[in-house]
Design a protein around this motif. Structure first.
Motif, PDB file in Angstrom:
ATOM      1  N   ALA A  66       0.861  -1.183   0.024  1.00  0.00           N
ATOM      2  CA  ALA A  66       0.057   0.056  -0.043  1.00  0.00           C
ATOM      3  C   ALA A  66       1.026   1.395  -0.145  1.00  0.00           C
ATOM      4  N   ALA A  67       1.807   1.561   0.959  1.00  0.00           N
ATOM      5  CA  ALA A  67       2.898   2.515   1.060  1.00  0.00           C
ATOM      6  C   ALA A  67       3.619   2.561  -0.479  1.00  0.00           C
ATOM      7  N   ALA A  68       4.096   1.618  -1.050  1.00  0.00           N
ATOM      8  CA  ALA A  68       4.699   1.819  -2.347  1.00  0.00           C
ATOM      9  C   ALA A  68       3.610   1.994  -3.404  1.00  0.00           C
ATOM     10  N   THR A  69       2.524   1.688  -3.311  1.00  0.00           N
ATOM     11  CA  THR A  69       1.428   2.209  -4.331  1.00  0.00           C
ATOM     12  C   THR A  69       1.472   3.617  -4.461  1.00  0.00           C
ATOM     13  N   THR A  70       1.100   4.186  -3.006  1.00  0.00           N
ATOM     14  CA  THR A  70       0.845   5.657  -2.759  1.00  0.00           C
ATOM     15  C   THR A  70       2.045   6.346  -3.040  1.00  0.00           C
ATOM     16  N   SER A  71       3.128   5.845  -2.908  1.00  0.00           N
ATOM     17  CA  SER A  71       4.238   6.601  -3.295  1.00  0.00           C
ATOM     18  C   SER A  71       4.399   6.481  -4.699  1.00  0.00           C
ATOM     19  N   GLY A  72       4.170   5.436  -5.565  1.00  0.00           N
ATOM     20  CA  GLY A  72       4.173   5.445  -6.934  1.00  0.00           C
ATOM     21  C   GLY A  72       3.441   6.675  -7.623  1.00  0.00           C
ATOM     22  N   PHE A  73       2.126   6.476  -6.868  1.00  0.00           N
ATOM     23  CA  PHE A  73       1.045   7.509  -7.416  1.00  0.00           C
ATOM     24  C   PHE A  73       1.606   9.022  -7.315  1.00  0.00           C
ATOM     25  N   ALA A  75       4.643   9.696  -7.038  1.00  0.00           N
ATOM     26  CA  ALA A  75       5.856  10.054  -7.873  1.00  0.00           C
ATOM     27  C   ALA A  75       5.146  10.517  -9.332  1.00  0.00           C
ATOM     28  N   TYR A  76       4.345   9.744  -9.818  1.00  0.00           N
ATOM     29  CA  TYR A  76       3.657  10.083 -11.027  1.00  0.00           C
ATOM     30  C   TYR A  76       2.907  11.404 -11.108  1.00  0.00           C
ATOM     31  N   HIS A  77       2.308  11.802  -9.853  1.00  0.00           N
ATOM     32  CA  HIS A  77       1.709  12.958  -9.980  1.00  0.00           C
ATOM     33  C   HIS A  77       2.806  14.124  -9.928  1.00  0.00           C
ATOM     34  N   ALA A  78       3.629  13.927  -9.086  1.00  0.00           N
ATOM     35  CA  ALA A  78       4.795  15.111  -9.066  1.00  0.00           C
ATOM     36  C   ALA A  78       5.295  15.134 -10.383  1.00  0.00           C
ATOM     37  N   GLY A  79       5.452  14.204 -11.326  1.00  0.00           N
ATOM     38  CA  GLY A  79       5.813  14.583 -12.459  1.00  0.00           C
ATOM     39  C   GLY A  79       4.992  15.092 -13.496  1.00  0.00           C
ATOM     40  N   VAL A  80       3.688  14.795 -13.210  1.00  0.00           N
ATOM     41  CA  VAL A  80       2.765  15.659 -14.195  1.00  0.00           C
ATOM     42  C   VAL A  80       2.671  16.975 -13.682  1.00  0.00           C
ATOM     43  N   GLU A  81       2.858  17.335 -12.374  1.00  0.00           N
ATOM     44  CA  GLU A  81       2.752  18.851 -11.897  1.00  0.00           C
ATOM     45  C   GLU A  81       3.841  19.427 -12.634  1.00  0.00           C
ATOM     46  N   GLN A  82       4.870  18.724 -12.651  1.00  0.00           N
ATOM     47  CA  GLN A  82       6.114  19.458 -13.090  1.00  0.00           C
ATOM     48  C   GLN A  82       6.488  19.444 -14.613  1.00  0.00           C
ATOM     49  N   GLY A  83       5.385  18.745 -15.269  1.00  0.00           N
ATOM     50  CA  GLY A  83       5.311  18.807 -16.739  1.00  0.00           C
ATOM     51  C   GLY A  83       6.623  17.831 -17.219  1.00  0.00           C
ATOM     52  N   TRP A  84       6.784  16.728 -16.396  1.00  0.00           N
ATOM     53  CA  TRP A  84       7.882  15.932 -17.212  1.00  0.00           C
ATOM     54  C   TRP A  84       7.130  14.626 -17.844  1.00  0.00           C
ATOM     55  N   VAL A 121      -0.824  23.459  -6.371  1.00  0.00           N
ATOM     56  CA  VAL A 121      -1.505  24.546  -5.560  1.00  0.00           C
ATOM     57  C   VAL A 121      -0.690  24.690  -4.282  1.00  0.00           C
ATOM     58  N   TRP A 122       0.165  23.985  -3.948  1.00  0.00           N
ATOM     59  CA  TRP A 122       0.941  24.003  -2.599  1.00  0.00           C
ATOM     60  C   TRP A 122       2.337  23.533  -2.845  1.00  0.00           C
ATOM     61  N   GLN A 123       3.368  24.192  -2.381  1.00  0.00           N
ATOM     62  CA  GLN A 123       4.831  23.630  -2.370  1.00  0.00           C
ATOM     63  C   GLN A 123       5.543  24.220  -1.401  1.00  0.00           C
ATOM     64  N   LEU A 124       6.394  23.233  -0.736  1.00  0.00           N
ATOM     65  CA  LEU A 124       7.446  23.734   0.309  1.00  0.00           C
ATOM     66  C   LEU A 124       8.537  22.788  -0.160  1.00  0.00           C
ATOM     67  N   GLY A 125       9.175  23.334  -1.071  1.00  0.00           N
ATOM     68  CA  GLY A 125      10.476  22.535  -1.528  1.00  0.00           C
ATOM     69  C   GLY A 125      10.052  21.661  -2.561  1.00  0.00           C
ATOM     70  N   LEU A 126       9.042  20.746  -2.213  1.00  0.00           N
ATOM     71  CA  LEU A 126       8.176  19.600  -3.041  1.00  0.00           C
ATOM     72  C   LEU A 126       6.910  20.032  -3.113  1.00  0.00           C
ATOM     73  N   THR A 127       6.171  19.484  -3.901  1.00  0.00           N
ATOM     74  CA  THR A 127       4.550  19.653  -3.891  1.00  0.00           C
ATOM     75  C   THR A 127       3.984  18.509  -3.059  1.00  0.00           C
ATOM     76  N   MET A 128       2.718  18.685  -2.674  1.00  0.00           N
ATOM     77  CA  MET A 128       2.014  17.764  -1.797  1.00  0.00           C
ATOM     78  C   MET A 128       2.358  16.314  -2.394  1.00  0.00           C
ATOM     79  N   ALA A 129       2.211  16.128  -3.687  1.00  0.00           N
ATOM     80  CA  ALA A 129       2.398  14.819  -4.240  1.00  0.00           C
ATOM     81  C   ALA A 129       3.739  14.294  -3.993  1.00  0.00           C
ATOM     82  N   VAL A 134       7.937  10.738  -1.164  1.00  0.00           N
ATOM     83  CA  VAL A 134       9.276  10.622  -0.374  1.00  0.00           C
ATOM     84  C   VAL A 134       8.761   9.935   0.871  1.00  0.00           C
ATOM     85  N   LEU A 135       7.515  10.546   1.522  1.00  0.00           N
ATOM     86  CA  LEU A 135       7.415   9.978   2.835  1.00  0.00           C
ATOM     87  C   LEU A 135       6.643   8.472   2.861  1.00  0.00           C
TER      88      LEU A 135
END
Length: 151
Positions: A66-73, A75-84, A121-129, A134-135
């Motif tokens: 479960a943790a690896a799954t949400t971590s993967g989601f 990572a994918y979402h952060a890449g979408v946010e960054q336009g990667w 919509v929010w960022q402190l170094g990294l976005t929420m995604a 990472v966490l």
């Protein structure tokens, strides 16, 4: 093993609870944000069952998945946010107008609470995604250690 399960469980409660706190403060979730919440809920359930003594090793292994799954989601979402890379067509602002009627294009009744997955919509170094990525990866490691420890 029980302490590690409890630690991971608290981590998921904190991350999921934090998402709801952000939402309460007006940061509406996008579709991909919701995707990231479900594995946290699963990990909370698995951790609770593990602490209750129901096959703790198996529950810890499930928590790791479960943790690896949400971590993967995340990572994918952060890449979408960054336009990667592109996100799902229904979730981003880069989609085409194909399939929309003239009435749809002229409508002023668009949902006002629509949140696009490729907008930060929010960022402190990294976005929420990014933070979820990472966490949650760290929580996956804790779950794996718990699953491989002797009781």
């Amino acid at each position: 093993m029980r302490r590690l399960i409890a630690l991971a469980l608290l981590g998921h409660v904190g991350l999921l609870g934090g998402a709801f706190v952000f939402e309460a403060f007006g940061f509406a979730p996008c579709a991909m944000c919701i995707w990231q919440r479900w594995p946290h809920a699963a990990a909370i359930l698995l951790g609770t069952l593990g602490l209750a003594g129901l096959a703790p090793r198996l529950m810890a292994a499930g928590g790791a998945v479960a943790a690896a799954t949400t971590s993967g989601f995340g990572a994918y979402h952060a890449g979408v946010e960054q336009g990667w890379w592109e996100g799902p067509a229904a979730c981003g602002s880069g989609g085409s107008l194909a399939g929309l009627s003239a009435g749809d294009l002229l409508s002023t009744e668009a949902p006002s609470d629509l949140v696009l997955c490729d907008e930060i919509v929010w960022q402190l170094g990294l976005t929420m995604a990014g933070w979820n990525f990472v966490l949650s990866a760290g929580l996956a490691v804790i779950w794996i250690v718990a699953a491989t420890r002797r009781a």
